[in-house]
Design an enzyme around this catalytic site. Sequence first.
Site, short mmCIF file in Angstrom:
data_model
loop_
_atom_site.label_atom_id
_atom_site.label_comp_id
_atom_site.label_asym_id
_atom_site.label_seq_id
_atom_site.Cartn_x
_atom_site.Cartn_y
_atom_site.Cartn_z
CG ASP A 94 21.48 37.26 12.14
OD1 ASP A 94 22.37 36.73 12.84
OD2 ASP A 94 21.19 38.47 12.22
CG ASN B 225 12.13 44.74 5.47
OD1 ASN B 225 12.81 45.72 5.19
ND2 ASN B 225 11.24 44.23 4.61
N PRO B 226 14.27 41.34 8.42
CG PRO B 226 16.20 40.03 8.36
CD PRO B 226 15.37 40.94 7.52
CE LYS B 227 20.11 41.43 12.31
NZ LYS B 227 21.55 41.73 12.46
CG ASN B 228 10.61 46.74 10.45
OD1 ASN B 228 9.79 46.88 11.33
ND2 ASN B 228 10.70 47.53 9.40
#
Length: 295
Positions: free
Chosen positions: A150, A114-117
């Site tokens: 990313d 969940n790298p954009k949490n």
Amino acid sequence: MAPSSTSSEGASDEWLPPSRRPELADVVPVTQDDGPHPVVAIAYRDEFREVMDYFRALYFAGERSVRALHLTAEVIDLNPGNYTVWHFRRLVLEALDADLREEMDFVDRIAECNPKNYQIWHHKRWLAEKLGPDIANKEHEFTRKILSMDAKNYHAWSHRQWVLQALGGWETELQYCNQLLEEDVFNNSAWNQRYLVITSSPLLGGLAAMRDSEVDYTVGAILANPQNESPWRYLKGLYKDELKGTIEAIKNSDPEADEAVDADLATAICSILQRCDPLRINYWSWYRTTISSQT
């Protein structure tokens, strides 16, 4: 010994509902209150509903225990974006004096999926603040890993910059920027990071000391890819602090300088261009008037 911060309590891989766990036998689950007539009731999965009902019971009771810690991990696994659960988990971690390095490992595993949490990165910063400079290199390694997946992940860049400024780790950061730009010279995030390093690193002497070498580096990048906007903007940034002084020097050295020139930098530039570029004097006069009317 500090309690484990993970949710694994046994060797069995089979999930056991909270209602069947001996350690939660005294807990009365609290169901979600959607009011008497919910307009659009959410169709939660039975597993999610039951775990949340037991978590809600411990949360309302203010229980800071190992079982509460394990239950928060289970809720996070089901919904890593639940801010209330992360907040309660921090309270429990502090109350139990838990192993925060183990907690960081736990969060890193969640973050990879969940790298954009937002909540995860906020929790990582909280942990890093607690752990101090000794965790800096590990955090840099982790953000490298996320950015390799990313390169424009805002959360990873924001965290990396915060770690640099709060905890250190500047020693290899310029080299890291070089690596990223060698891989992709169009990576605007890497150019932005490079500017932070040049202007903020306590090891490089500041922008004035680095300007000449950075101009050479940037011009080389521009000549290789003239259509690449990023190095052009970077080059402009290298002279940002010098621009106002240059304008003032030109004004002071020009005997025809208009004493009524506004102190605002943009209008001052237009006034100078009216004299330096007579072919377009009417345009610069109009543009100056437009700027003045907007301010």
